[in-house]
Motif scaffolding. Structure first.
Motif, PDB file in Angstrom:
ATOM      1  N   LYS A  81       5.202  11.435   6.874  1.00  0.00           N
ATOM      2  CA  LYS A  81       5.246  11.759   5.449  1.00  0.00           C
ATOM      3  C   LYS A  81       4.169  12.776   5.080  1.00  0.00           C
ATOM      4  O   LYS A  81       3.202  12.978   5.815  1.00  0.00           O
ATOM      5  CB  LYS A  81       5.058  10.490   4.619  1.00  0.00           C
ATOM      6  CG  LYS A  81       6.148   9.444   4.858  1.00  0.00           C
ATOM      7  CD  LYS A  81       5.885   8.227   4.014  1.00  0.00           C
ATOM      8  CE  LYS A  81       6.973   7.181   4.203  1.00  0.00           C
ATOM      9  NZ  LYS A  81       7.019   6.675   5.593  1.00  0.00           N
ATOM     10  N   ASP A 126       2.244  12.384   2.496  1.00  0.00           N
ATOM     11  CA  ASP A 126       1.080  11.701   1.938  1.00  0.00           C
ATOM     12  C   ASP A 126       0.411  10.830   3.016  1.00  0.00           C
ATOM     13  O   ASP A 126       0.809  10.831   4.179  1.00  0.00           O
ATOM     14  CB  ASP A 126       1.467  10.879   0.710  1.00  0.00           C
ATOM     15  CG  ASP A 126       2.499   9.797   1.032  1.00  0.00           C
ATOM     16  OD1 ASP A 126       2.531   9.322   2.185  1.00  0.00           O
ATOM     17  OD2 ASP A 126       3.269   9.419   0.131  1.00  0.00           O
ATOM     18  N   VAL A 169       0.753   4.158  -2.928  1.00  0.00           N
ATOM     19  CA  VAL A 169       0.434   5.562  -2.674  1.00  0.00           C
ATOM     20  C   VAL A 169       1.608   6.450  -3.070  1.00  0.00           C
ATOM     21  O   VAL A 169       1.426   7.537  -3.625  1.00  0.00           O
ATOM     22  CB  VAL A 169       0.065   5.776  -1.190  1.00  0.00           C
ATOM     23  CG1 VAL A 169      -0.133   7.259  -0.884  1.00  0.00           C
ATOM     24  CG2 VAL A 169      -1.210   4.999  -0.850  1.00  0.00           C
ATOM     25  N   PHE A 170       2.832   5.996  -2.819  1.00  0.00           N
ATOM     26  CA  PHE A 170       4.027   6.746  -3.185  1.00  0.00           C
ATOM     27  C   PHE A 170       4.134   6.862  -4.704  1.00  0.00           C
ATOM     28  O   PHE A 170       4.365   7.939  -5.250  1.00  0.00           O
ATOM     29  CB  PHE A 170       5.267   6.047  -2.618  1.00  0.00           C
ATOM     30  CG  PHE A 170       6.584   6.640  -3.066  1.00  0.00           C
ATOM     31  CD1 PHE A 170       7.044   7.841  -2.543  1.00  0.00           C
ATOM     32  CD2 PHE A 170       7.361   5.995  -4.018  1.00  0.00           C
ATOM     33  CE1 PHE A 170       8.252   8.389  -2.953  1.00  0.00           C
ATOM     34  CE2 PHE A 170       8.562   6.532  -4.433  1.00  0.00           C
ATOM     35  CZ  PHE A 170       9.013   7.731  -3.896  1.00  0.00           C
ATOM     36  N   TRP A 188       4.958   0.419  -7.313  1.00  0.00           N
ATOM     37  CA  TRP A 188       4.249  -0.738  -6.775  1.00  0.00           C
ATOM     38  C   TRP A 188       4.145  -1.848  -7.819  1.00  0.00           C
ATOM     39  O   TRP A 188       4.379  -3.020  -7.516  1.00  0.00           O
ATOM     40  CB  TRP A 188       2.847  -0.321  -6.321  1.00  0.00           C
ATOM     41  CG  TRP A 188       1.979  -1.486  -5.944  1.00  0.00           C
ATOM     42  CD1 TRP A 188       1.967  -2.159  -4.755  1.00  0.00           C
ATOM     43  CD2 TRP A 188       1.023  -2.146  -6.786  1.00  0.00           C
ATOM     44  NE1 TRP A 188       1.050  -3.182  -4.801  1.00  0.00           N
ATOM     45  CE2 TRP A 188       0.457  -3.192  -6.033  1.00  0.00           C
ATOM     46  CE3 TRP A 188       0.581  -1.931  -8.090  1.00  0.00           C
ATOM     47  CZ2 TRP A 188      -0.521  -4.031  -6.554  1.00  0.00           C
ATOM     48  CZ3 TRP A 188      -0.388  -2.772  -8.605  1.00  0.00           C
ATOM     49  CH2 TRP A 188      -0.930  -3.807  -7.846  1.00  0.00           C
ATOM     50  N   SER A 203       0.248   7.500   3.072  1.00  0.00           N
ATOM     51  CA  SER A 203       0.664   6.103   2.953  1.00  0.00           C
ATOM     52  C   SER A 203       0.810   5.411   4.305  1.00  0.00           C
ATOM     53  O   SER A 203       0.396   4.255   4.460  1.00  0.00           O
ATOM     54  CB  SER A 203       1.971   6.008   2.163  1.00  0.00           C
ATOM     55  OG  SER A 203       3.001   6.755   2.782  1.00  0.00           O
ATOM     56  N   ASP A 204       1.380   6.094   5.293  1.00  0.00           N
ATOM     57  CA  ASP A 204       1.553   5.462   6.608  1.00  0.00           C
ATOM     58  C   ASP A 204       0.206   5.201   7.266  1.00  0.00           C
ATOM     59  O   ASP A 204      -0.016   4.143   7.860  1.00  0.00           O
ATOM     60  CB  ASP A 204       2.416   6.347   7.513  1.00  0.00           C
ATOM     61  CG  ASP A 204       3.872   6.399   7.073  1.00  0.00           C
ATOM     62  OD1 ASP A 204       4.264   5.569   6.227  1.00  0.00           O
ATOM     63  OD2 ASP A 204       4.611   7.269   7.561  1.00  0.00           O
ATOM     64  N   ILE A 222       0.836  -1.203   0.000  1.00  0.00           N
ATOM     65  CA  ILE A 222       0.000   0.000   0.000  1.00  0.00           C
ATOM     66  C   ILE A 222       0.868   1.249   0.000  1.00  0.00           C
ATOM     67  O   ILE A 222       0.603   2.216  -0.711  1.00  0.00           O
ATOM     68  CB  ILE A 222      -0.949   0.002   1.219  1.00  0.00           C
ATOM     69  CG1 ILE A 222      -1.945  -1.163   1.098  1.00  0.00           C
ATOM     70  CG2 ILE A 222      -1.680   1.338   1.343  1.00  0.00           C
ATOM     71  CD1 ILE A 222      -2.791  -1.372   2.340  1.00  0.00           C
ATOM     72  N   GLN A 223       1.940   1.234   0.800  1.00  0.00           N
ATOM     73  CA  GLN A 223       2.836   2.388   0.855  1.00  0.00           C
ATOM     74  C   GLN A 223       3.492   2.625  -0.501  1.00  0.00           C
ATOM     75  O   GLN A 223       3.623   3.760  -0.949  1.00  0.00           O
ATOM     76  CB  GLN A 223       3.900   2.190   1.927  1.00  0.00           C
ATOM     77  CG  GLN A 223       4.813   3.392   2.091  1.00  0.00           C
ATOM     78  CD  GLN A 223       5.736   3.247   3.278  1.00  0.00           C
ATOM     79  OE1 GLN A 223       5.625   2.326   4.065  1.00  0.00           O
ATOM     80  NE2 GLN A 223       6.675   4.159   3.399  1.00  0.00           N
ATOM     81  N   HIS A 224       3.916   1.545  -1.177  1.00  0.00           N
ATOM     82  CA  HIS A 224       4.501   1.681  -2.514  1.00  0.00           C
ATOM     83  C   HIS A 224       3.487   2.280  -3.482  1.00  0.00           C
ATOM     84  O   HIS A 224       3.814   3.155  -4.284  1.00  0.00           O
ATOM     85  CB  HIS A 224       4.950   0.310  -3.044  1.00  0.00           C
ATOM     86  CG  HIS A 224       5.988  -0.357  -2.209  1.00  0.00           C
ATOM     87  ND1 HIS A 224       6.001  -1.711  -1.990  1.00  0.00           N
ATOM     88  CD2 HIS A 224       7.047   0.148  -1.539  1.00  0.00           C
ATOM     89  CE1 HIS A 224       7.016  -2.036  -1.223  1.00  0.00           C
ATOM     90  NE2 HIS A 224       7.668  -0.915  -0.931  1.00  0.00           N
ATOM     91  N   ARG A 255       2.384   4.522  -8.147  1.00  0.00           N
ATOM     92  CA  ARG A 255       1.717   3.334  -8.646  1.00  0.00           C
ATOM     93  C   ARG A 255       2.636   2.484  -9.526  1.00  0.00           C
ATOM     94  O   ARG A 255       2.555   1.256  -9.538  1.00  0.00           O
ATOM     95  CB  ARG A 255       0.450   3.734  -9.405  1.00  0.00           C
ATOM     96  CG  ARG A 255      -0.702   4.094  -8.461  1.00  0.00           C
ATOM     97  CD  ARG A 255      -1.714   4.998  -9.110  1.00  0.00           C
ATOM     98  NE  ARG A 255      -2.926   5.150  -8.314  1.00  0.00           N
ATOM     99  CZ  ARG A 255      -2.997   5.818  -7.161  1.00  0.00           C
ATOM    100  NH1 ARG A 255      -1.909   6.394  -6.658  1.00  0.00           N
ATOM    101  NH2 ARG A 255      -4.143   5.912  -6.494  1.00  0.00           N
ATOM    102  N   GLN A 284      -1.493   2.190   5.517  1.00  0.00           N
ATOM    103  CA  GLN A 284      -0.898   0.901   5.868  1.00  0.00           C
ATOM    104  C   GLN A 284      -1.332   0.487   7.275  1.00  0.00           C
ATOM    105  O   GLN A 284      -1.690  -0.675   7.509  1.00  0.00           O
ATOM    106  CB  GLN A 284       0.624   0.981   5.790  1.00  0.00           C
ATOM    107  CG  GLN A 284       1.308  -0.360   6.037  1.00  0.00           C
ATOM    108  CD  GLN A 284       2.808  -0.305   5.843  1.00  0.00           C
ATOM    109  OE1 GLN A 284       3.354   0.691   5.386  1.00  0.00           O
ATOM    110  NE2 GLN A 284       3.496  -1.367   6.196  1.00  0.00           N
TER     111      GLN A 284
END
Length: 218
Positions: free
Chosen positions: A114, A116, A18-19, A24, A118-119, A14-16, A21, A122
């Motif tokens: 961060k 965004d 959002v950072f 990921w 992402s954290d 999920i973090q990958h 696509r 997750q």
């Protein structure tokens, strides 16, 4: 919709996603990976938290490390760095215990908070897996940032839950199609461990296919 275990995606992805696509997809669809100082530091930090099957009792709380979790509703699986069970009269019961507990997932991160989401996503994914497995409600969790040496509390709203489900739906669609998106470059590319595999500058100018065909003609 209920997913089968064969369709499960990794929570860590999920973090990958959002950072970036594309990052990921390169990792989770094309199975590409590369190390940089950030990934190595992150792995070293998680070694301290990921001690599976170790339970620790501290006063009114039970600490479980490296707890496997999954959700058939969301189609995800992964490992929680730490899950804290804190005694609470309004909590849930656990096997081999007469006490009742509130449940809090705790994620460890090497850097600082961060820009965004992402954290948060997750951590929420871990919480929603635990909710499904333990049949409880988890309104909040914690992220410990190694750089700041501080633990941040994150409250989960209904908007957060809807946002996460939208992201997971998109991830499942990409994965089922084996689709790798084109690159969208930015300053964040400089910190990406896959910048050489991704070839962001070249792809902004031409496709990888056309680049290779051009190189073969020389």
């Amino acid at each position: 919709m209920a997913y089968s275990e064969e369709d499960f995606l990794m929570i860590s992805g999920i973090q990958h996603f959002v950072f970036c696509r594309r990052q990921w997809a390169l990792i989770h669809i094309e199975q590409q990976w590369a190390e940089n100082v950030l990934t190595v530091e992150g792995q070293d930090l998680h070694k301290k938290a990921d001690q599976p099957f170790i339970r620790e009792k501290r006063g009114d709380r039970l600490i479980v490390r490296a707890m496997p979790v999954q959700s058939y509703t969301l189609g995800i699986t992964g490992i929680c760095d730490v899950v804290e069970f804190v005694q609470d009269p309004n909590g849930i019961t656990l096997q081999q215990s007469q006490d009742t507990y509130r449940v809090y997932p705790v994620e460890y991160k090497r850097g600082k908070p961060k820009w965004d989401a992402s954290d948060m996503m997750q951590l929420l994914a871990q919480a929603m897996c635990l909710e499904e497995m333990l049949m409880c409600e988890i309104p909040e969790g914690f992220v410990y940032y190694h750089e700041t040496k501080h633990r941040e509390k994150i409250s989960f709203t209904q908007e957060h839950r809807t946002q996460l489900k939208t992201v997971l739906d998109e991830m499942h669609q990409y994965y089922s199609r084996r689709y790798t998106p084109k690159v969208k470059t930015g300053k964040f590319c400089l910190n990406c461990s896959l910048k050489d595999e991704c070839l962001p500058v070249l792809m902004n100018k031409q496709s990888v296919k056309s680049y290779i065909e051009g190189a073969l003609k020389k």
